[in-house]
Design an enzyme around this catalytic site. Structure first.
Site, PDB file in Angstrom:
ATOM      1  N   ARG A  14       0.859  -1.180   0.000  1.00 39.23           N
ATOM      2  CA  ARG A  14       0.000   0.000   0.000  1.00 39.23           C
ATOM      3  C   ARG A  14       0.899   1.235   0.000  1.00 39.23           C
ATOM      4  O   ARG A  14       1.908   1.282   0.718  1.00 39.23           O
ATOM      5  CB  ARG A  14      -0.919   0.024   1.232  1.00 39.23           C
ATOM      6  CG  ARG A  14      -2.107  -0.906   1.131  1.00 39.23           C
ATOM      7  CD  ARG A  14      -3.084  -0.416   0.075  1.00 39.23           C
ATOM      8  NE  ARG A  14      -4.276  -1.250  -0.035  1.00 39.23           N
ATOM      9  CZ  ARG A  14      -4.386  -2.284  -0.857  1.00 39.23           C
ATOM     10  NH1 ARG A  14      -3.361  -2.648  -1.598  1.00 39.23           N
ATOM     11  NH2 ARG A  14      -5.502  -2.961  -0.924  1.00 39.23           N
TER      12      ARG A  14
ATOM     13  N   HIS B 124      -0.476  -0.043 -10.204  1.00 34.92           N
ATOM     14  CA  HIS B 124      -1.216  -0.941  -9.308  1.00 34.92           C
ATOM     15  C   HIS B 124      -1.757  -2.156 -10.061  1.00 34.92           C
ATOM     16  O   HIS B 124      -2.961  -2.370 -10.147  1.00 34.92           O
ATOM     17  CB  HIS B 124      -2.350  -0.203  -8.603  1.00 34.92           C
ATOM     18  CG  HIS B 124      -2.787  -0.923  -7.346  1.00 34.92           C
ATOM     19  ND1 HIS B 124      -3.768  -0.424  -6.524  1.00 34.92           N
ATOM     20  CD2 HIS B 124      -2.391  -2.109  -6.784  1.00 34.92           C
ATOM     21  CE1 HIS B 124      -3.961  -1.265  -5.515  1.00 34.92           C
ATOM     22  NE2 HIS B 124      -3.133  -2.297  -5.649  1.00 34.92           N
TER      23      HIS B 124
ATOM     24  N   GLU C  70      -4.719   6.240  -5.838  1.00 34.59           N
ATOM     25  CA  GLU C  70      -4.795   5.305  -6.953  1.00 34.59           C
ATOM     26  C   GLU C  70      -4.483   6.003  -8.274  1.00 34.59           C
ATOM     27  O   GLU C  70      -4.867   7.165  -8.474  1.00 34.59           O
ATOM     28  CB  GLU C  70      -6.194   4.684  -7.032  1.00 34.59           C
ATOM     29  CG  GLU C  70      -6.451   3.606  -5.991  1.00 34.59           C
ATOM     30  CD  GLU C  70      -5.574   2.376  -6.199  1.00 34.59           C
ATOM     31  OE1 GLU C  70      -5.530   1.855  -7.325  1.00 34.59           O
ATOM     32  OE2 GLU C  70      -4.936   1.942  -5.219  1.00 34.59           O
TER      33      GLU C  70
END
Length: 339
Positions: A256, A305, A285
């Site tokens: 993360r 990601h 994100e």
């Protein structure tokens, strides 16, 4: 089955297994695409009990009003990494469970869910292989400078100046030895690396030497992060710890973004104090803002990601998420309960 903006499937007429808790007005809303073929989703829906209506959407909602419209009358919600905050959840009076089709669940307002008796489950095991393999990919790409080699080959250059390093004989430092961290350790051992690690809870795992976090940062040639994002792990890999890294060390983060002080990481790269970084997760994100410091740092390998995003992993994720839904419909308790 047809995908649609507000497509509903009534399973009353299907030959499905019996349920202890499902009723004729049970609504499950899949709030965003799950990234799997239609046939795979239909196979999971066919396992649900009679009396369940499922709504599925082929786009992500673009604002809270749209999200509320999709969720407001549902008893169960299925999401991946779509944020569900109290400002949305308070409009869902029938909601009793949220199945997060993701390992992380920091995008769900857990405090609100606990206060209102809403269970939350996740999918902890689906991406172990996918993420661990990405760690090795990023490590190799940095140690062998794959980007520079690709440019050289396309520019009629030779290998001169591009001799770099192997994993064999290096020290792999693993921060967090959950499912993914342990799988990374196994792969790194196959490459011939020594493994040191830190974990919040002491463990005894063959082939892994557990050390204080400071010592892991000092000793490791490759540091890889595998802890969840919580208030306690925010900037766990801090400016101070980054300052302990060897000049030839690289940092990999597929966990993360907020677990690492990314501003400090960018500064260390720009100053040449560490050798490189491979980053799949960020403070927000992707798409990333143009002024994100990681975009402008040297010796950086970035991916948007994608650690979890393989066909195999997404198939496992679908099955885990609906396993949680089936367990909830059976006795009110999802299998992988997190809140």
């Amino acid at each position: 089955m047809r995908w649609g903006w507000n497509m509903a499937i009534d399973l009353n007429d299907a030959d499905n297994a019996a349920s202890d808790t499902a009723t004729s007005d049970t609504v499950i809303s899949i709030l965003e695409p799950l990234g799997v073929p239609e046939a795979a989703l239909q196979a999971e829906l066919d396992t649900l009990p009679k009396g369940v209506t499922v709504r599925s959407y082929d786009t992500r909602p673009t604002n809270d009003d749209e999200l509320i419209e999709r969720a407001k009358d549902a008893e169960a919600l299925v999401v991946t990494n779509l944020p569900l905050r109290s400002s949305v959840l308070e409009h869902c009076p029938k909601l009793r469970t949220i199945a997060v089709a993701f390992v992380g669940f920091d995008h769900i307002d857990l405090d609100y869910c606990r206060e209102h008796g809403i269970t939350v489950s996740n999918c902890p095991g689906y991406s172990n292989e996918a993420v661990a393999e990405l760690v090795m990919l990023l490590t190799l790409a940095l140690l062998r400078e794959v980007k520079a080699n690709d440019i050289a080959a396309r520019s009629a250059q030779t290998s001169e100046g591009l001799r770099r390093n192997e994993i064999a004989g290096k020290t792999f430092g693993i921060i967090g030895t959950g499912n993914i961290g342990r799988r990374v350790a196994e792969l790194a051992q196959v490459f011939g690396a020594r493994i040191v690690a830190w974990n919040r809870t002491p463990r005894d795992i063959e082939g892994i030497e557990f050390l204080p976090l400071d010592d892991v940062m000092r000793q490791a040639d490759i540091i890889t992060v595998h802890v969840s994002s919580t208030p306690q792990t925010a900037h766990l890999v801090s400016r101070q710890l980054i300052g302990l890294m060897k000049p030839n060390a690289v940092l990999i983060n597929t966990a993360r973004g907020p677990v690492v002080d990314n501003a400090a990481l960018a500064e260390a790269l720009n100053a040449g104090r560490i050798a490189g970084a491979g980053i799949d997760v960020f403070d927000e994100e992707p798409p990333l803002p143009a002024d994100d410091p990681l975009l402008h740092s040297p010796h950086m390998m970035l991916t948007p990601h994608i650690g979890y995003a393989t066909d195999e992993a997404l198939g496992k994720r679908l099955h885990e998420a609906f396993g949680n839904i089936r367990a909830y419909l059976h006795d009110g308790t999802p299998t992988n309960l997190v809140a």
